[in-house]
Design an enzyme around this catalytic site. Structure first.
Site, PDB file in Angstrom:
ATOM      1  N   HIS A  86       0.855  -1.181   0.000  1.00  0.00           N
ATOM      2  CA  HIS A  86       0.000   0.000   0.000  1.00  0.00           C
ATOM      3  C   HIS A  86       0.896   1.237   0.000  1.00  0.00           C
ATOM      4  O   HIS A  86       2.042   1.197   0.475  1.00  0.00           O
ATOM      5  CB  HIS A  86      -0.891   0.019   1.236  1.00  0.00           C
ATOM      6  CG  HIS A  86      -1.946  -1.041   1.230  1.00  0.00           C
ATOM      7  ND1 HIS A  86      -3.064  -0.974   2.029  1.00  0.00           N
ATOM      8  CD2 HIS A  86      -2.070  -2.191   0.514  1.00  0.00           C
ATOM      9  CE1 HIS A  86      -3.824  -2.028   1.814  1.00  0.00           C
ATOM     10  NE2 HIS A  86      -3.236  -2.792   0.904  1.00  0.00           N
ATOM     11  N   GLU A  88       0.948   3.851   1.848  1.00  0.00           N
ATOM     12  CA  GLU A  88       1.409   4.257   3.172  1.00  0.00           C
ATOM     13  C   GLU A  88       2.578   3.389   3.645  1.00  0.00           C
ATOM     14  O   GLU A  88       3.564   3.898   4.184  1.00  0.00           O
ATOM     15  CB  GLU A  88       0.272   4.140   4.203  1.00  0.00           C
ATOM     16  CG  GLU A  88      -0.950   4.969   3.866  1.00  0.00           C
ATOM     17  CD  GLU A  88      -2.029   4.202   3.115  1.00  0.00           C
ATOM     18  OE1 GLU A  88      -3.211   4.489   3.370  1.00  0.00           O
ATOM     19  OE2 GLU A  88      -1.703   3.342   2.268  1.00  0.00           O
ATOM     20  N   CYS A 116      -6.179   2.007   5.648  1.00  0.00           N
ATOM     21  CA  CYS A 116      -6.854   0.797   6.098  1.00  0.00           C
ATOM     22  C   CYS A 116      -6.310   0.419   7.487  1.00  0.00           C
ATOM     23  O   CYS A 116      -5.403   1.068   8.012  1.00  0.00           O
ATOM     24  CB  CYS A 116      -6.609  -0.343   5.106  1.00  0.00           C
ATOM     25  SG  CYS A 116      -4.895  -0.936   5.086  1.00  0.00           S
ATOM     26  N   CYS A 119      -2.476  -0.302   7.526  1.00  0.00           N
ATOM     27  CA  CYS A 119      -1.668   0.913   7.439  1.00  0.00           C
ATOM     28  C   CYS A 119      -1.789   1.758   8.703  1.00  0.00           C
ATOM     29  O   CYS A 119      -0.808   2.344   9.154  1.00  0.00           O
ATOM     30  CB  CYS A 119      -2.052   1.700   6.202  1.00  0.00           C
ATOM     31  SG  CYS A 119      -1.645   0.828   4.665  1.00  0.00           S
TER      32      CYS A 119
END
Length: 186
Positions: A86, A88, A116, A119
């Site tokens: 992801h 992040e 999410c 993260c």
């Protein structure tokens, strides 16, 4: 696939109705930090657009420490076959390497969409001081929409959270991406 796209359409419609001034409705447009936050979030938006060009969900993230960008990331789980890739997570990894420390105290993470749960947990583990995000993720949001992982009182570290910065632009990017996918899937 169509059901997933329909759910995103609902998410985007609701998200467009979110008040970008925050839960209390107070205007942050006059606040100096808001324009500072906007400039870094624009960098994250550029990374999100790069992700979109490669067919990934358009999410971008930037880590800033002492007014210097130390980490960048864009969604790339499809290209890397890595479910943790992801934006992040990639930005946090790069920041940790740049600073030579897994703890990122004093750092701010700027990301286009609400992180999410994975993260959000990484933000806490890294001791990131501040999170600034553009739009909520009503399906998977781990910071405000579904859970409140990053600033839960039961944790030993809480992240300061600012939401809604460039919210309409961040939402529009997601809406355009998923609208195009719906159109192409018939």
């Amino acid at each position: 696939m169509a059901a997933g796209c329909a759910a995103w359409a609902v998410w985007l419609t609701i998200n467009l109705m979110e008040d970008p001034r925050g839960p209390a409705g107070e205007s942050r447009l006059r606040d100096e930090s808001y324009s500072h936050d906007e400039s870094y979030l624009r960098m994250a938006l550029d990374l999100a657009r790069e992700a979109e060009q490669t067919g990934e969900v358009p999410i971008g993230a930037v880590v800033v420490y002492q007014d210097r960008v130390v980490g960048r990331g864009r969604n790339s789980p499809v290209a890397t076959s890595d479910p943790t890739a992801h934006a992040e997570i990639l930005a946090l990894r790069e920041a940790g390497a740049a600073l030579g420390n897994y703890r990122l105290e004093g750092a701010t993470l700027y990301v286009t969409i609400e992180p999410c749960v994975m993260c959000a947990g990484a933000l806490v583990a890294a001791r990131v001081s501040r999170l600034v995000f553009g739009a909520r993720d009503l399906r998977f949001g781990g910071v405000r929409s579904k859970f409140r992982v990053a600033d839960a009182e039961v944790l030993n570290h809480r992240v300061e959270i600012v939401e809604g910065v460039l919210g309409a632009e961040c939402t529009a990017l997601m809406q355009d991406f998923f609208g195009g996918r719906r159109k192409n899937s018939g």
